[in-house]
Scaffold this active site. Sequence first.
Site, PDB file in Angstrom:
ATOM      1  N   SER A 100       0.867  -1.142   0.176  1.00 23.45           N
ATOM      2  CA  SER A 100      -0.059   0.171  -0.146  1.00 23.45           C
ATOM      3  C   SER A 100       0.811   1.507  -0.025  1.00 23.45           C
ATOM      4  O   SER A 100       0.336   2.150  -0.490  1.00 23.45           O
ATOM      5  CB  SER A 100      -1.453   0.085   1.217  1.00 23.45           C
ATOM      6  OG  SER A 100      -0.189   0.396   2.090  1.00 23.45           O
ATOM      7  N   GLY A 101       1.685   1.058  -0.043  1.00 19.96           N
ATOM      8  CA  GLY A 101       3.014   1.957   0.678  1.00 19.96           C
ATOM      9  C   GLY A 101       3.180   3.244   1.705  1.00 19.96           C
ATOM     10  O   GLY A 101       3.056   4.027   2.078  1.00 19.96           O
ATOM     11  N   SER A 136      -3.499   6.233   3.829  1.00 14.64           N
ATOM     12  CA  SER A 136      -2.765   5.159   3.145  1.00 14.64           C
ATOM     13  C   SER A 136      -2.691   5.136   1.477  1.00 14.64           C
ATOM     14  O   SER A 136      -2.777   5.194   0.519  1.00 14.64           O
ATOM     15  CB  SER A 136      -1.056   4.403   3.792  1.00 14.64           C
ATOM     16  OG  SER A 136      -0.988   5.410   4.841  1.00 14.64           O
ATOM     17  N   THR A 183      13.359  -3.311 -47.190  1.00 17.58           N
ATOM     18  CA  THR A 183      12.399  -4.286 -46.750  1.00 17.58           C
ATOM     19  C   THR A 183      12.820  -5.295 -46.827  1.00 17.58           C
ATOM     20  O   THR A 183      13.823  -5.704 -47.728  1.00 17.58           O
ATOM     21  CB  THR A 183      11.184  -4.886 -47.766  1.00 17.58           C
ATOM     22  OG1 THR A 183      11.272  -4.799 -48.921  1.00 17.58           O
ATOM     23  CG2 THR A 183      10.594  -3.027 -47.969  1.00 17.58           C
ATOM     24  N   HIS A 184      13.202  -5.780 -45.179  1.00 20.14           N
ATOM     25  CA  HIS A 184      13.499  -6.999 -44.773  1.00 20.14           C
ATOM     26  C   HIS A 184      14.755  -6.801 -45.408  1.00 20.14           C
ATOM     27  O   HIS A 184      15.542  -8.197 -44.985  1.00 20.14           O
ATOM     28  CB  HIS A 184      12.678  -8.192 -46.016  1.00 20.14           C
ATOM     29  CG  HIS A 184      11.831  -8.690 -46.196  1.00 20.14           C
ATOM     30  ND1 HIS A 184      10.886  -9.216 -45.450  1.00 20.14           N
ATOM     31  CD2 HIS A 184      11.059  -8.260 -47.451  1.00 20.14           C
ATOM     32  CE1 HIS A 184       9.699  -9.839 -45.698  1.00 20.14           C
ATOM     33  NE2 HIS A 184       9.637  -8.961 -46.829  1.00 20.14           N
ATOM     34  N   VAL A 321      35.048   5.066 -33.828  1.00 16.17           N
ATOM     35  CA  VAL A 321      33.599   5.391 -33.584  1.00 16.17           C
ATOM     36  C   VAL A 321      32.158   4.721 -33.291  1.00 16.17           C
ATOM     37  O   VAL A 321      32.189   4.549 -34.244  1.00 16.17           O
ATOM     38  CB  VAL A 321      33.862   6.750 -34.178  1.00 16.17           C
ATOM     39  CG1 VAL A 321      32.838   7.368 -33.570  1.00 16.17           C
ATOM     40  CG2 VAL A 321      35.452   7.411 -33.386  1.00 16.17           C
ATOM     41  N   GLU A 327      22.706   3.291 -29.144  1.00 15.74           N
ATOM     42  CA  GLU A 327      22.517   2.370 -28.138  1.00 15.74           C
ATOM     43  C   GLU A 327      22.114   2.526 -27.197  1.00 15.74           C
ATOM     44  O   GLU A 327      21.986   1.250 -26.799  1.00 15.74           O
ATOM     45  CB  GLU A 327      24.556   2.216 -27.504  1.00 15.74           C
ATOM     46  CG  GLU A 327      24.556   0.950 -29.526  1.00 15.74           C
ATOM     47  CD  GLU A 327      26.071   0.827 -29.074  1.00 15.74           C
ATOM     48  OE1 GLU A 327      27.053   0.355 -30.066  1.00 15.74           O
ATOM     49  OE2 GLU A 327      26.836   1.485 -28.638  1.00 15.74           O
TER      50      GLU A 327
END
Length: 459
Positions: A100-101, A136, A183-184, A321, A327
């Site tokens: 529930s925090g 809470s 394509t592909h 490089v 990435e």
Amino acid sequence: MTTQDYRIERDSMGELRVPVDALYGAQTQRAVENFPISGLAMPRAFIRALGLIKSACASVNADLGKLDPVLSQAIQAASEEVSRGDWDQEFPVDVFQTGSGTSTNMNANEVIARLASGNINQPVHPNDHVNMGQSSNDVIPTAIHVSASIEIEEKLLPALEHLAASIERRAEELKEVVTTGRTHLMDAMPVRMDQELGGWAAQIREGIARIHASLPRLRQLVKGGTAVGTGVNTPADFGPRVSIRLAEMTGVNFESKEDYFEGLSSQDGAVEMSGQLKVIAVSLMKIANDLRWMNSGPLAGLGEIALPSLQPGSSIMPGKVNPVIPEAVCMVSAQVMGNDIAITVGGQSGNFQLNVMLPLIAYNLLQSIELLSNASTVLADKAIAGFTVNEDNLRQALDRNPILVTALNNVIGYEAGAAIAKKAYAEGRAVIDVAEEMTDLSREELQMLLDPEKLTHGG
């Protein structure tokens, strides 16, 4: 701890030692001792939202005649310090805690109560005063929605707008550049770079639209539902008043949920928004991987573009490089996709009247928002804005592309075109030269029919 390092605090379960200088009290200390799990604390954006909520609640309680104005002002001032980030070190409770925090809510209550007590030299109670009219069970879901909404409005949407605009600006600059479509991962008909980049920009614009479509549900707050949705121990208009006050404080159009039971027992709004963030992550990974492919080489790859050189790429290969920004964006995208799985599992953990994975949902949703915001800005500024185009490489690839023969289908037919393409590929020759030998079409007709730029307009 020695006697000089701690003080004795008491709660409903008895006495325990708390660090002498800590602003928090017994319930926070119990949580610190019970959950030494990850070392991850709740995010800054979440603590900011808690401070805003506690301030709004104190203000509304005073307006309703439930809280002494002096106490209310002291709580509001202390809550604003918490919201501002002045006391983040006083929030040590692990993300992986009670579902529930409650521990984080009590952490806020204890810190704010101690600050407020010191400011007015009279006792301010964490439960009776700071947590008045609250549970809470409605504070933490409200904090999830408030923190995520603010972060989206202030960070994510501006970052995505910046990225889309950056891509569109480069598309306009490169609208005369024609490249080989694929394509592909195989050669296909030509496209212009403004068309390729325009597709990327459209993905981001669609992501922005998806966020806007889901924000209204994220802005709905369950404050006022208290423990199980019935609103026990608080006036009926408390929740709507708090939502209005939060809207005034933040400039975000928060409103009270119509059904508190739905808001306490589920986190469908957070799950929905996480799904939209996942779509954006998918888009960013597609764009980043396209950039990596286009940049590959520079000699043995496609070598169509050159991304900005930002840092050495190898500890052993001098001069190397790497496409570090794409990435990093791909890793961000993977993390956001993983966060969505965690949020999805968390969202289905609503048992009867309460979801019991609220801290997990909060942490992962806010992390996804932050990662996408930062990654979008970095991608725009350190990759999109500065890449250069290797037009000689593009032109050579276009001239040798046997798929250009597709433009002759309506004139010579598919079978004849296939024969030309195979011969051109086998001999490493330009399609136009082979077609001139194998058809009755003139050089001028072939130049018109096989013009790569014209082929990007369809028809």
